[in-house]
Design a protein around this motif. Structure first.
Motif, PDB file in Angstrom:
ATOM      1  N   GLU A   1      -8.884  11.332   1.529  1.00 31.22           N
ATOM      2  CA  GLU A   1      -7.254  11.532   1.882  1.00 31.22           C
ATOM      3  C   GLU A   1      -7.172  11.772   3.383  1.00 31.22           C
ATOM      4  O   GLU A   1      -8.005  12.204   3.971  1.00 31.22           O
TER       5      GLU A   1
ATOM      6  N   ARG B   1       0.905  -1.232   0.080  1.00 32.68           N
ATOM      7  CA  ARG B   1       0.048   0.110  -0.175  1.00 32.68           C
ATOM      8  C   ARG B   1       1.044   1.305  -0.041  1.00 32.68           C
ATOM      9  O   ARG B   1       0.346   2.203   0.387  1.00 32.68           O
TER      10      ARG B   1
ATOM     11  N   ILE C   1      -7.292   5.517  -3.646  1.00 31.19           N
ATOM     12  CA  ILE C   1      -7.113   5.355  -5.193  1.00 31.19           C
ATOM     13  C   ILE C   1      -7.963   4.093  -5.509  1.00 31.19           C
ATOM     14  O   ILE C   1      -7.496   2.958  -5.089  1.00 31.19           O
TER      15      ILE C   1
ATOM     16  N   ARG D   1       1.294   7.990  -0.481  1.00 25.13           N
ATOM     17  CA  ARG D   1       1.838   8.504  -1.733  1.00 25.13           C
ATOM     18  C   ARG D   1       3.249   9.288  -1.360  1.00 25.13           C
ATOM     19  O   ARG D   1       3.956   9.561  -2.395  1.00 25.13           O
ATOM     20  N   GLU D   2       3.367   9.746  -0.274  1.00 27.63           N
ATOM     21  CA  GLU D   2       4.571  10.823   0.029  1.00 27.63           C
ATOM     22  C   GLU D   2       4.847  11.061   1.373  1.00 27.63           C
ATOM     23  O   GLU D   2       3.770  10.722   2.270  1.00 27.63           O
TER      24      GLU D   2
ATOM     25  N   TYR E   1       1.381  11.053   3.860  1.00 28.39           N
ATOM     26  CA  TYR E   1       0.132  11.397   2.851  1.00 28.39           C
ATOM     27  C   TYR E   1      -0.495  10.286   2.326  1.00 28.39           C
ATOM     28  O   TYR E   1       0.407   9.355   1.713  1.00 28.39           O
TER      29      TYR E   1
ATOM     30  N   VAL F   1       3.152   3.593  -2.644  1.00 25.22           N
ATOM     31  CA  VAL F   1       3.470   4.063  -4.098  1.00 25.22           C
ATOM     32  C   VAL F   1       4.978   4.119  -4.133  1.00 25.22           C
ATOM     33  O   VAL F   1       5.468   5.118  -3.701  1.00 25.22           O
TER      34      VAL F   1
ATOM     35  N   MET G   1      -3.777   4.262  -0.271  1.00 25.21           N
ATOM     36  CA  MET G   1      -2.346   4.099  -0.387  1.00 25.21           C
ATOM     37  C   MET G   1      -1.657   5.434   0.115  1.00 25.21           C
ATOM     38  O   MET G   1      -1.975   6.629   0.187  1.00 25.21           O
TER      39      MET G   1
ATOM     40  N   LEU H   1       8.972   6.094  -3.352  1.00 28.00           N
ATOM     41  CA  LEU H   1       8.119   6.911  -2.633  1.00 28.00           C
ATOM     42  C   LEU H   1       9.019   8.382  -2.386  1.00 28.00           C
ATOM     43  O   LEU H   1      10.098   8.500  -2.057  1.00 28.00           O
TER      44      LEU H   1
ATOM     45  N   GLN I   1      -3.962   8.565   0.117  1.00 29.83           N
ATOM     46  CA  GLN I   1      -5.071   8.902  -0.660  1.00 29.83           C
ATOM     47  C   GLN I   1      -5.723   7.564  -0.989  1.00 29.83           C
ATOM     48  O   GLN I   1      -5.149   6.487  -1.192  1.00 29.83           O
TER      49      GLN I   1
END
Length: 280
Positions: free
Chosen positions: A134, A80, A155, A162-163, A151, A82, A160, A85, A153
């Protein structure tokens, strides 16, 4: 009519004063020695149970359900995120972390409790809002004056990460309250000065396990009731969009593997944050 509470009732708050050493996989800040009645073995057992049980599809409906699986299940966590990263440091330098470089992030699990900050009851209701797509998990490092933001989100129906971003504490949306809180937990004299003339109290009745009692705590009796609070690291979750700080703050502290819960409500009075209500 509410009663003034006296020190003999302080036994009610003893559930918040059993201190135990906790382990933390993140070496950035050593863990707090803070009030909680969670045994590390209980947390380890909980993590094992979560890991061995496949996360139900319904857990993606609410971020709270997802995040407890995310922090306890290593395989799920790697699925989970991305990758690569994006990770941004306080100085603005950005790097990309590959899957092979990632280390399991347990967030609040290993300390046995977690904290949350809300501006009002409407914000608190977002915890159960399935429309939220989010979220941000904030690791607030009070001694370093930094906040590490994770962070997330949703999806195509799946949460997931993401950052990750590092930010100075003074740029945080709750900067005013966090600066106050940092002094509140480290300076006992300041803490007493930050107690409203009367603090509404709601908690278990020491004479009846099935009932709650209400009363009033005053500054001169506060020392007998003051709960032990984390001084080094706070965790907070922003559900949806961040909103301005405002003049009210709800501070929640909850146990991970037990029923521990503490709620402190603060208001700005004459430009100063003051504690106005405590619920245990």
């Amino acid at each position: 009519m509410k009663k003034i509470l006296w020190p003999t009732l302080a036994v009610v708050l003893l559930t918040f004063s059993c201190t135990g050493k906790q382990t933390n996989a993140d070496d950035e800040v050593s863990p707090d020695s803070v009030a909680d009645s969670t045994d590390t073995a209980m947390v380890d057992t909980l993590e094992q149970l979560i890991t061995e049980t496949p996360m139900p599809r319904a857990a993606d409906a609410m971020f709270d359900d997802f995040v407890f699986n995310f922090v306890a299940n290593k395989r799920l966590q790697y699925e989970r995120i991305v990758f690569p990263l994006r990770v941004t440091q306080v100085d603005g330098k950005t790097t990309l972390t590959e899957k092979s470089q990632w280390k399991m992030e347990h967030f609040f699990m290993r300390q046995g409790y977690y904290t949350l900050l809300f501006g009002d009851d409407d914000q608190m209701a977002h915890m159960k809002d399935t429309a939220v797509n989010e979220a941000v998990v904030e690791k607030i490092m009070l001694q370093k004056n930094e906040v590490k933001d994770f962070y997330f989100q949703r999806i195509r129906g799946a949460w997931m990460m993401r950052e990750v971003r590092m930010n100075p504490l003074e740029t945080n949306a709750n900067a005013s309250f966090l600066a106050f809180y940092k002094q509140f937990v480290s300076d006992s004299a300041f803490q007493v000065r930050s107690i409203n003339e009367t603090v509404e109290f709601i908690g278990p009745d020491p004479d009846d396990d099935f009932n709650m009692m209400e009363g009033v705590i005053t500054p001169d009796t506060w020392e007998a009731f003051a709960p032990q609070l984390p001084e080094k690291v706070l965790y907070n979750i922003i559900y949806g969009k961040q909103v301005p700080e405002g003049n009210q703050k709800i501070f929640l502290m909850r146990g991970v593997a037990n029923g521990l819960e503490l709620e402190l409500r603060f208001k700005k009075v004459g430009g100063r944050w003051m504690l106005t209500k405590m619920t245990t």
